[in-house]
Every structure is written in structure tokens, then in C-alpha cells.
Design an enzyme around this catalytic site. Sequence first.
Site, PDB file in Angstrom:
ATOM      1  N   TYR A  18     -14.487  15.997  44.529  1.00 32.41           N
ATOM      2  CA  TYR A  18     -13.942  16.236  43.206  1.00 32.41           C
ATOM      3  C   TYR A  18     -14.858  17.139  42.372  1.00 32.41           C
ATOM      4  CZ  TYR A  18     -11.226  15.093  39.035  1.00 32.41           C
ATOM      5  OH  TYR A  18     -10.467  15.148  37.917  1.00 32.41           O
ATOM      6  N   GLU A  46     -13.394  25.648  40.609  1.00 37.14           N
ATOM      7  CA  GLU A  46     -12.345  26.084  39.685  1.00 37.14           C
ATOM      8  C   GLU A  46     -12.952  26.711  38.434  1.00 37.14           C
ATOM      9  OE1 GLU A  46      -9.664  22.816  38.925  1.00 37.14           O
ATOM     10  OE2 GLU A  46      -9.711  22.257  41.043  1.00 37.14           O
TER      11      GLU A  46
END
Lengths: 311, 239
Positions: free
Chosen positions: B161, B168
Site C-alpha cells: 500500500y 502514485e
Amino acid sequence: MSRAAFFEVEILDPKTKAQLCFLDKVEPHATVAEIKCLLHKCYPKWYPARQALKLDPKGKTLKDDEILENLPVGTTATMYFKDLGPQLGWTMVFLAEYIGPLFIYLLFYFRLPYIYSPKYTFTSSPYPVVPLACLCHSFHYVKRLIETIFVHRFSHGTMPLRSMVKNCLYYWGFAAWLAYYINHPLYTPPSYGNRQIYYALILFLLCEAGNFSINLALNNLKSDGMGSGKIPCPTRNPFTWLFFFVSCPNYTYEVGAWIGFTFMTQCVPVALFTLVGFIQMTIWARGKHKMYLRQFKDYPALRMAIIPLFL
Amino acid sequence: MAAHAATGAKTATNDVSHKRRKGPGALATVYLVIYNVVMTAGWLVIAVGLVRSYLAKGSYHGLYYSIEKPLKFFQTGAVLEVGIVPSSVVLTGFQVMSRVFLTWAVTHSVREVQNEDSVLLFVVAWTITEIIRYSFYTFSLLNHLPYLIKWARYTLFIVLYPMGVTGELLTIYSALPYVQKTGLYSITLPNKYNFSFDYHTFLILTMISYIPLFPQLYFHMMRQRKKVLGHLEEHSKNE
């Protein structure tokens, strides 16, 4: 057959099971509301509106009008308390929600410093539609404030502070966003000129009058003393004839007024605000419509929730 | 955002209480199994594509191009699972939307970032996560869930994660100068609709939104992990 004996009520914290309050000599026909008042005496900070009492930590909240001896408890009742947080009466909520947009729009209309480029501070737009839009927007919210103070009768219900903050952010934020563009130095007036503005204004005014008529009619319904036992129906006022077609004409007129305002200003943020408002009001209208259908067996079949013959 | 948390949420509680819950009907189950198998296969294709491309090129650079099409296809295909998958519609919808946003509105739209290593970072994170997630759903539907898959689903996110989020954010950050220079997806005043939109500012706001959202989702997954894996430890102790 009422019991002569008094009840005892102990109120516990649902997480720790610690006893918060012990009430003895409680009347069997005491209501939950009265028990809340007694708890309030023990804990002045927790006024009744912010109390939620349950018979089971995971169960449903007890209604204020439930009577102690009718509850599935022995002579010693155990209840669990939850703090709902600070609460506000409906009137306060609506006043806060409507005063914001009223003043925020004016900040942009008068082009206060730091909003637009410094050379535009305190200037005004050359287009007549801009002050007209300001008048309409202000009129809309002044009307709503007047209705909140003088027309609407609210139940004793309250709203949690957090919800009110969220609602205010929504109304105030959107008002700022659309006011920014309408009063912008680079604002472009509607493509079809005065004709577009004129017809949009007519629509806006008619819908404001319509909405006001409906609010008056609904208010008269409540004051007739029958409570919620009467189906809202058309009166001699032609604006209320929309009741033939929809359950919530107040929402219909509200959407209509904003559509008028959208065409008057030809501004995308206004269109978006109208759209979001329409979606929200449709949800409310359909809920109300379902409630009416359940409550009244002879409810007019022709009526829809918010848009005649359609939705 | 690669919210692996999202889909972990409800499924954990479903695992624990699946005996009490009525499952989907037979036809729906067949559809769901096929969907999840196809998605698992799709992401495996992407994984294999990455490995083969790496071995052929001998470097990490520019691997995006080798899997661009299946990535777009299968990530966009995830739209179908909103409301179908045993997770809240809001969370699933949000996750899929943010993934699709990154795939199309950032990576596809701004060619210059496609060579960045940050793209590889989130693609790898997404790939591993999705392979595990879809096989998890598949096995759950068939009522034969190997503990390894369950363990992987609720453990690997701890690394994957943050890895995905880092990839991103770095990708969006590297896109900023190009968006500003070209005015991509932006509208300026004056125009007849009296509207303006600055995509550059929008991207910055998106990056900022990770700050409140990422910790919430991450710690939510942590709590789910304790619930699901902790519960099983208790079971094996009792047996």
C-alpha cells in the site's frame, strides 16, 4: 391496570458498563423524555436533546414518547446512554445555512479586495444582468430567512452539530463558487441577450412565488390542529394547483427557480448547484411521497413525487 | 488511490460471518467466479509481461509500454465490480475511480511521465495486490480459501500500500510541470459558460488529499487484519 410500585432506572455506559446514574422512585407512566430530564439533572452538560437511551447497547434508540411501564423491563430498568454530541434546533440550523450564502455573495458582488485582481477591487460590472442576479440571489435567501422565522413550524427535533457544519460548508462553499464567476471581471453575459435574461427572470419569480405559496399552505395544514393527519391539497391559490400533480411542489418550485437563475446567468457552477440540489430534493421528495402513500389509503394516484407525471 | 483497504473492509466481516449470511444465487455466483478468474488471469498477464520485458531489456526503465494495453483494459474493467463485490459501494467506487484516474487522466494523458520509475512502482504494487485480491474472491466464492491467500491479502498490503501510494504521488508530481506548460484539461476565462478549471491546481489538491485519506485507509486495513487473522489464531488455539 397500573402498578402501584415505583420503578428504578439505572443508566449505564454501553462500553464500560459503569453506572452513570441511578434513578429511584420513577413513576411507571413516566416517558423516556422525562427520564432524560432526570438524567440531565445528574449531568447538566447532557441536555435531553443530545441523549440517546437504549435498552440494549446495540439496540435501537428509545423514542421520547415511550412509556416506562410499557417497555420490556422489570421494575428495575437498565438503560444504556449514548452522547449524540452538541445539538442545534432546526431554526438555528436554517438561519446559519442561509445567512452565509446571503453575505458571501455580496462579498463577491462588491468585489472586495484579494478576491479578484487588485485593479478590479470595488469596481462593478458593466452588464445589467450582474446586479440583477445579485438581487435575485439575495431575494431568494432573504425569503428563506423570513420563512424560517415566521412561517415554518419545526418539530422539537434537533440536528447534530457535525451535520450542520457539513451542510453549512456545502451551502456556503457553493455560494462562494458561483458568486465568484457571476461577479468576475471576465464574466460573459448570456448568449441570447436580454430575451434570455427576461424569460429566465419570469421563471425565477413565478417559482419563488410558487414556493412561498406552498410553504404557506403546508404551514396552514399544521396549524389546523390535525397534526399530520391531512393530505396536502390545492387551495384557491393557483400556485398550489401543482399539488394535483406532485407531493412536494415546494421542491418542484425550488428547482424551477434555480433553473431560472441558471439561464439568467448562464454559468456552469450555477447549473451544477441546481443539479445537485435537484438530486437531493428528489431523494427527499420520494421519501415524503412514500410516507404519504403509506399514511393515506386514498392518496391521489395521479401524484408523483417532484416532477408531474414523471418522477 | 490504491485503496487495498477498501475491498478488505467488508470481506473480513463476511469471512467471519459467512455462515449466517446468505450467499449470492447460483447464476450470480457463476458470473462472479468467472469475473474474478478473468481478472486474476488478466493481472497475471500483466505480471508476466513485466517480468519478460525486464528480462529482455535488462533494466527497469520503460517497462510501462510493454503492459500498457492490458493494464488499461483490466484496470478499467474493474468498474464492473462496483456494487457487485462484497465491499461497500462507496469504498469500492472510490478506489476504482482513483485507479482509473491515475491510469487515464495522469499516466495516459501525460506522455512524458510514462518513462518514470514511479509508474513502475505503482504498477507493480497494483499487480501483486490485484492478483491476490481476485484469487481471494475466487476461492471464497468456491468456499475453498487457502490460508496462504487470506494471509497474503491481509499482510502484504503493509508494504504494497505505501509502495503504491508513493508511486502514485511521484507520478502525479512529475506530471505537474507538463500540465502547467500545456494547460492540459484546463479552461480559462472568459468563455460563454462562465467556468474555469485549472488541472494543475486540481492535481496538487489531489496530492494533498492523500494526506488525510491514506492513514485512515491504512489503519483501517490494520484493524481488519487483526480481526481476520487474529480470529483465526484463536480458532486454532481452541482446536
